[in-house]
Scaffold this active site. Sequence first.
Site, PDB file in Angstrom:
ATOM      1  N   ARG A  32      -7.737  -0.372  17.162  1.00  0.00           N
ATOM      2  CA  ARG A  32      -8.120  -0.127  15.771  1.00  0.00           C
ATOM      3  C   ARG A  32      -9.117  -1.226  15.425  1.00  0.00           C
ATOM      4  NH1 ARG A  32      -4.127   0.478  10.569  1.00  0.00           N
ATOM      5  NH2 ARG A  32      -4.662  -1.736  10.380  1.00  0.00           N
ATOM      6  N   LYS A  61       0.807  -1.226   0.000  1.00  0.00           N
ATOM      7  CA  LYS A  61       0.000   0.000   0.000  1.00  0.00           C
ATOM      8  C   LYS A  61       0.836   1.269   0.000  1.00  0.00           C
ATOM      9  CE  LYS A  61      -0.649   0.178   5.025  1.00  0.00           C
ATOM     10  NZ  LYS A  61      -1.640   0.276   6.122  1.00  0.00           N
TER      11      LYS A  61
END
Length: 355
Positions: free
Chosen positions: A130, A37
């Site tokens: 998260r 990414k």
Amino acid sequence: MPIYPRLEIYTNKVKHNTKILVDTLRENNIEAAGVTKVFCAIPEVADAMIEGGVKYLADSRIENLIRLKDKDVPKWLLRLPMQSQAKEIVEYADISLNSEIKTIEILSEEALKANKTHKVILMIDLGDLREGIWQDKVLETVEEIIKLDGVELFGIGTNLTCYGGVIPNKDNLGKLVEIAEELESKFDIKLEVISGGNSSSLDLLAKKEMPSRINNLRLGESIVLGRETAYGNVIEGAYLDAFQLVAEIVEIQEKPTVPIGEIGMDAFGNKPVFEDKGIRKRAILAVGRQDVNPSNIIPIDEKISIFGSSSDHLMIDVTDSERDYKVGDEVRFNLEYGALLGLATSEYIYKKVEK
């Protein structure tokens, strides 16, 4: 003529870094997912990861996995799936990280339509806050997953450091292993993957404290920038300059270091503070905050310092440099993670891929 500003990418260095890490992991029965990414899944860089030995490619965005669709390795979707993209996820991702049973049900439906089996890694929150289900919800969630056709519970995983900064240790990753073994016993299943986090878990491995059943790490920054991410330590033998920013000087002038006049807000709503260093030789580079945060770049010329930047201009101090810079010259920078992320994403930065 050279093109500026540009991101120079050295795939042989990426391959070298990958191999160092893959070899270390395999000595500990751990496989690597190469995370693409941060460089927006540039195919040539993904190839270097594959050549370096990663078993999987992984990305947060389905658009990037589509770029990698012809790569002959299993692909992971790292960001929790959007239900609106379920069809594309089943088509282009072999494996996805999940925490919501309703989303897994939708993936099941789309997989059945496509006559495929989509593999699921259930994410468990071990305290970083998260993604992931809380530990007391694991058994009931898995009970629902294994009832579904079209999806397979491929494993479990966790994420640490990315949001809350929680450091992986033998206790929290040991808990992940305990959960895996409880699931295998209760449901009579075999989990193929127990994914113990990202590049921040490498320090635990170096200390020889990694729980033995952790068999996967998702590695991005350690491969591309040569650093583990719990403490920022350099990986022994790794290149730190597989990616570099190169920018062109568009102005050189001797000017004061403190603006003249009443100081208000800058372009980003902040009221800047300046240190008076007298008259300095200032160079302006044609790159700015729209492309990169100046706090995340490191000049190769150690005698250069960075004053700051606006949207499109980067101001640097070249007074003490041994090089007599001129307008039109280039200046090089090594990168931290945030800088590489911004530069790779910016359409205004030319990407030059080299061996």
